[in-house]
Design a protein around this motif. Structure first.
Motif, mmCIF file in Angstrom:
data_model
loop_
_atom_site.group_PDB
_atom_site.id
_atom_site.type_symbol
_atom_site.label_atom_id
_atom_site.label_comp_id
_atom_site.label_asym_id
_atom_site.label_seq_id
_atom_site.Cartn_x
_atom_site.Cartn_y
_atom_site.Cartn_z
ATOM 1 N N PRO A 1 37.611 34.238 41.773
ATOM 2 C CA PRO A 1 38.964 34.687 41.415
ATOM 3 C C PRO A 1 38.947 35.757 40.320
ATOM 4 C CG PRO A 1 38.551 32.493 40.558
ATOM 5 C CD PRO A 1 37.393 32.815 41.456
ATOM 6 N N SER A 2 37.834 35.867 39.624
ATOM 7 C CA SER A 2 37.758 36.882 38.572
ATOM 8 C C SER A 2 37.753 38.294 39.142
ATOM 9 C CB SER A 2 36.502 36.662 37.714
ATOM 10 O OG SER A 2 35.327 36.863 38.479
ATOM 11 N N TRP A 3 37.488 38.414 40.458
ATOM 12 C CA TRP A 3 37.491 39.747 41.066
ATOM 13 C C TRP A 3 38.906 40.258 41.337
ATOM 14 C CZ3 TRP A 3 33.405 38.186 45.297
ATOM 15 C CH2 TRP A 3 32.142 38.063 44.695
ATOM 16 N N TYR A 4 39.862 39.374 41.516
ATOM 17 C CA TYR A 4 41.204 39.783 41.903
ATOM 18 C C TYR A 4 41.909 40.532 40.772
ATOM 19 C CZ TYR A 4 40.863 36.462 45.819
ATOM 20 O OH TYR A 4 40.492 35.783 46.949
ATOM 21 N N ILE B 1 35.322 43.391 55.116
ATOM 22 C CA ILE B 1 36.654 43.354 54.533
ATOM 23 C C ILE B 1 37.430 44.626 54.913
ATOM 24 C CG2 ILE B 1 37.968 43.335 52.374
ATOM 25 C CD1 ILE B 1 35.699 41.684 51.176
ATOM 26 N N PRO B 2 38.584 44.487 55.543
ATOM 27 C CA PRO B 2 39.385 45.650 55.924
ATOM 28 C C PRO B 2 40.002 46.297 54.688
ATOM 29 C CG PRO B 2 40.587 43.651 56.435
ATOM 30 C CD PRO B 2 39.222 43.215 55.948
ATOM 31 N N LEU B 3 39.783 47.579 54.526
ATOM 32 C CA LEU B 3 40.292 48.273 53.333
ATOM 33 C C LEU B 3 41.480 49.169 53.637
ATOM 34 C CD1 LEU B 3 36.891 49.173 51.626
ATOM 35 C CD2 LEU B 3 38.322 47.154 51.293
ATOM 36 N N ASP B 4 41.806 49.367 54.893
ATOM 37 C CA ASP B 4 42.939 50.221 55.262
ATOM 38 C C ASP B 4 44.242 49.460 55.250
ATOM 39 O OD1 ASP B 4 41.161 52.305 55.608
ATOM 40 O OD2 ASP B 4 40.843 51.827 57.727
ATOM 41 N N ALA C 1 35.585 43.452 47.862
ATOM 42 C CA ALA C 1 34.486 44.205 48.471
ATOM 43 C C ALA C 1 33.526 44.715 47.400
ATOM 44 C CB ALA C 1 35.034 45.370 49.299
ATOM 45 N N ASP C 2 34.070 45.201 46.293
ATOM 46 C CA ASP C 2 33.226 45.675 45.189
ATOM 47 C C ASP C 2 32.428 44.522 44.575
ATOM 48 O OD1 ASP C 2 34.156 48.238 45.559
ATOM 49 O OD2 ASP C 2 35.598 48.169 43.897
ATOM 50 N N GLY C 3 33.088 43.374 44.401
ATOM 51 C CA GLY C 3 32.411 42.219 43.831
ATOM 52 C C GLY C 3 31.274 41.720 44.712
ATOM 53 N N LEU C 4 31.528 41.671 46.023
ATOM 54 C CA LEU C 4 30.485 41.238 46.955
ATOM 55 C C LEU C 4 29.329 42.231 46.987
ATOM 56 C CD1 LEU C 4 32.759 39.935 49.839
ATOM 57 C CD2 LEU C 4 31.222 38.547 48.459
ATOM 58 N N SER C 5 29.651 43.502 46.965
ATOM 59 C CA SER C 5 28.598 44.529 46.970
ATOM 60 C C SER C 5 27.740 44.419 45.718
ATOM 61 C CB SER C 5 29.219 45.923 47.067
ATOM 62 O OG SER C 5 29.854 46.112 48.311
ATOM 63 N N ALA C 6 28.384 44.204 44.574
ATOM 64 C CA ALA C 6 27.646 44.074 43.319
ATOM 65 C C ALA C 6 26.738 42.852 43.338
ATOM 66 C CB ALA C 6 28.618 43.988 42.148
ATOM 67 N N ALA C 7 27.135 41.819 44.110
ATOM 68 C CA ALA C 7 26.330 40.608 44.229
ATOM 69 C C ALA C 7 25.265 40.731 45.314
ATOM 70 C CB ALA C 7 27.237 39.417 44.524
ATOM 71 N N GLY C 8 25.179 41.916 45.925
ATOM 72 C CA GLY C 8 24.194 42.131 46.979
ATOM 73 C C GLY C 8 24.624 41.638 48.340
ATOM 74 N N SER D 1 46.243 41.620 48.993
ATOM 75 C CA SER D 1 46.709 43.001 48.847
ATOM 76 C C SER D 1 45.520 43.955 48.972
ATOM 77 C CB SER D 1 47.361 43.188 47.473
ATOM 78 O OG SER D 1 46.373 43.063 46.442
ATOM 79 N N ARG D 2 45.810 45.220 49.220
ATOM 80 C CA ARG D 2 44.723 46.186 49.331
ATOM 81 C C ARG D 2 43.924 46.248 48.032
ATOM 82 N NH1 ARG D 2 42.761 51.176 48.459
ATOM 83 N NH2 ARG D 2 41.585 52.096 50.202
ATOM 84 N N GLU D 3 44.610 46.162 46.914
ATOM 85 C CA GLU D 3 43.940 46.217 45.613
ATOM 86 C C GLU D 3 42.950 45.056 45.472
ATOM 87 O OE1 GLU D 3 45.252 47.058 40.963
ATOM 88 O OE2 GLU D 3 46.620 45.983 42.311
#
Length: 205
Positions: free
Chosen positions: A86-89, A202-205, A187-194, A179-181
């Motif tokens: 939840p810290s990513w939201y 994750i749909p970003l559009d 997506a950024d949090g998951l990428s940072a975690a590898g 929300s898109r935000e």
């Protein structure tokens, strides 16, 4: 399977691709006496009559008896999965009304089973399974690489199972309801975690 509208996935090509990408699945059969589950790698064949799952298991496996009796089968394919903090939201910093969750991909297939004792069928299924798994290896192994008498001896200890799929459904829980935000942040949090496999879903559009 509980599938809120946001997470439903019914596109046949997407479901087939997930099965082929994650072929190790749990085969579940149930009778009035018991529920039995075993983990098996499956191959998927698309035919004019419909989609068919094929696998093999030890002849001594107790589940074979249920399969021979024509038990209905449920096959569970588990794709990528990851914890979502939840810290990513973005909402955490605004109102704090957020909780952890888990993102995942799952496919469920149901159908009637048929047990197969034909050695030729078993060799074909083993070849299909290993060809897919060996793809990309510098020196792909094939069934023909092993001595023929050794393979024949191994075949005596297994049986084949074929499941004609009559119901196929998927659930893609990949933050579509945020929300898109928030989706971008997850997506950024998951990428940072590898966890690029999950981030890319994750749909970003």
């Amino acid at each position: 399977m509980y599938r809120p509208p946001a997470f439903r996935e019914d596109r046949r090509d997407v479901l087939r691709a997930a099965i082929r990408a994650h072929p190790l699945a749990t085969l579940v059969t149930a009778t009035e006496q018991d529920i039995v589950a075993n983990v098996l790698p499956f191959s998927l064949e698309v035919t004019a009559r419909g989609d068919v799952l094929k696998a093999h298991l030890a002849r001594a496996n107790e589940q074979v008896g249920y399969l021979r009796a024509g038990a209905s089968a449920l096959v569970l394919f588990q794709g990528p999965q990851a914890y979502v903090s939840p810290s990513w939201y973005a909402g955490k910093r605004v109102h704090g009304k957020v909780v952890p969750t888990w993102n995942y991909v799952v496919v469920q297939a149901r159908g009637r089973t048929r047990v197969i004792d034909d050695p030729s069928w078993l060799v074909d299924q083993l070849a299909a399974l290993t060809t897919a798994a060996e793809n990309g290896q510098p020196e792909p192994w094939t069934v023909a690489d092993a001595p023929a008498d050794f393979i024949q001896a191994q075949l005596k200890g297994i049986v084949g199972v074929e499941i004609a799929i009559d119901r196929l459904e998927g659930k893609w829980k990949v933050s579509q309801n945020r929300s898109r935000e928030d989706r971008v942040a997850v997506a950024d949090g998951l990428s940072a975690a590898g966890r690029h496999d999950m981030a890319g879903l994750i749909p970003l559009d």
